[in-house]
Design an enzyme around this catalytic site. Structure first.
Site, PDB file in Angstrom:
ATOM      1  CG  ASP A 191      -6.314 -13.412 -16.686  1.00 35.58           C
ATOM      2  OD1 ASP A 191      -5.360 -12.966 -16.011  1.00 35.58           O
ATOM      3  OD2 ASP A 191      -6.297 -14.534 -17.219  1.00 35.58           O
ATOM      4  CG  ASP A 200     -10.408 -14.831 -18.737  1.00 38.95           C
ATOM      5  OD1 ASP A 200     -10.267 -15.259 -19.893  1.00 38.95           O
ATOM      6  OD2 ASP A 200      -9.681 -15.181 -17.790  1.00 38.95           O
ATOM      7  CD  GLU A 209      -8.331 -19.039 -16.210  1.00 36.93           C
ATOM      8  OE1 GLU A 209      -7.779 -20.034 -16.752  1.00 36.93           O
ATOM      9  OE2 GLU A 209      -7.940 -17.873 -16.397  1.00 36.93           O
ATOM     10  CG  HIS A 235      -3.269 -17.604 -16.817  1.00 39.41           C
ATOM     11  ND1 HIS A 235      -3.580 -17.043 -18.038  1.00 39.41           N
ATOM     12  CD2 HIS A 235      -1.928 -17.719 -16.791  1.00 39.41           C
ATOM     13  CE1 HIS A 235      -2.464 -16.851 -18.718  1.00 39.41           C
ATOM     14  NE2 HIS A 235      -1.451 -17.257 -17.988  1.00 39.41           N
TER      15      HIS A 235
END
Length: 246
Positions: free
Chosen positions: A159, A7, A9, A154
């Site tokens: 995640d 993941d 960001e 988040h």
């Protein structure tokens, strides 16, 4: 098989607007078992720009916090070495793949697909399994009763950890039947990453002679119980010619 739950960001939603990656997390899973925490990769990155307000409200990583973090060029080798040869599992893979390829392209390092075996998009999998339903990571956690109480903002690492549990729940006992949503590096007419669905040949397991004998014995016992012919025998029985029935 070595799989990596991945993941990122970013400073904003659109790579076309010059947004950059500011956090990468990669959680290793081998033969469906998540590796120890000290094996995972978690990197904060100085994106060399501010985050858009909407993105900042999602991840909470401020420009001041990221100011002393390494730039992507300084961690690219560490990242590529960690994921090399693995199968990436990403929720909404086209988004993350587009940002990774943008960062790699700036360094003339090719595409992420050049380094990994394949990319599985769990969002595409979820849409196939649960059409018409909400299939965000939060929604899938709720559907599979995965505890997400620790997820306030988040964060890439948490995640990934949640995605590992969701992926295992989505594929438990069904590995040979589920479609694989694999990114092969192609793009559509708008330049968007295409995640294709492919299904391997269906494996058919035929019964052994011993199993057939046991099955026939079971059906004969059913005939005795119903004092006639059980439905299975009736289906298997050859049709009686019309002239013989007359």
């Amino acid at each position: 098989m070595r799989q990596i739950l991945l993941d990122t960001e970013t400073t904003g939603l659109r790579v076309e607007d010059g947004n950059r990656i500011l956090e990468i997390a990669a959680v290793e899973m081998i033969d469906r078992k998540v590796s120890a925490a000290d094996v995972h990769l978690h990197l904060y990155i100085n994106p060399e720009r501010d985050s858009e307000e909407g993105a900042l409200n999602v991840h909470g990583l401020t420009t001041d916090f990221l100011a002393d973090k390494p730039k992507f060029a300084h961690v690219v080798d560490q990242f590529l070495e960690f994921v090399r040869g693995s199968e990436l599992i990403i929720h909404n893979a086209p988004f993350d793949v587009a940002f990774l390829n943008h960062e790699l392209g700036k360094l003339k390092r090719g595409k992420i697909q050049d380094y990994v075996h394949s990319v599985i998009d769990t969002l595409a999998m979820a849409k196939d399994q649960f059409p018409g339903k909400r299939n965000s990571l939060d929604a899938l956690c709720d559907r599979f009763e995965v505890d997400r109480s620790a997820r306030v903002l988040h964060g890439a690492l948490i995640d990934c950890e949640l995605l590992a549990e969701v992926y295992l729940a989505m594929t438990r006992g069904q590995d040979s039947l589920l479609m694989d949503f694999v990114n092969d590096g192609s793009t559509d007419s708008n330049g968007q990453i295409v995640v294709r669905a492919s299904r391997g040949a269906l494996k058919v397991a035929l019964p052994t002679p011993e199993e057939l004998t046991l099955h026939e014995s079971y059906l004969n016992d059913l005939d005795k119980i119903v004092k006639g012919q059980c439905l299975w025998h009736a289906i298997e029985a050859p049709p009686v010619p019309a002239e013989a029935a007359a």
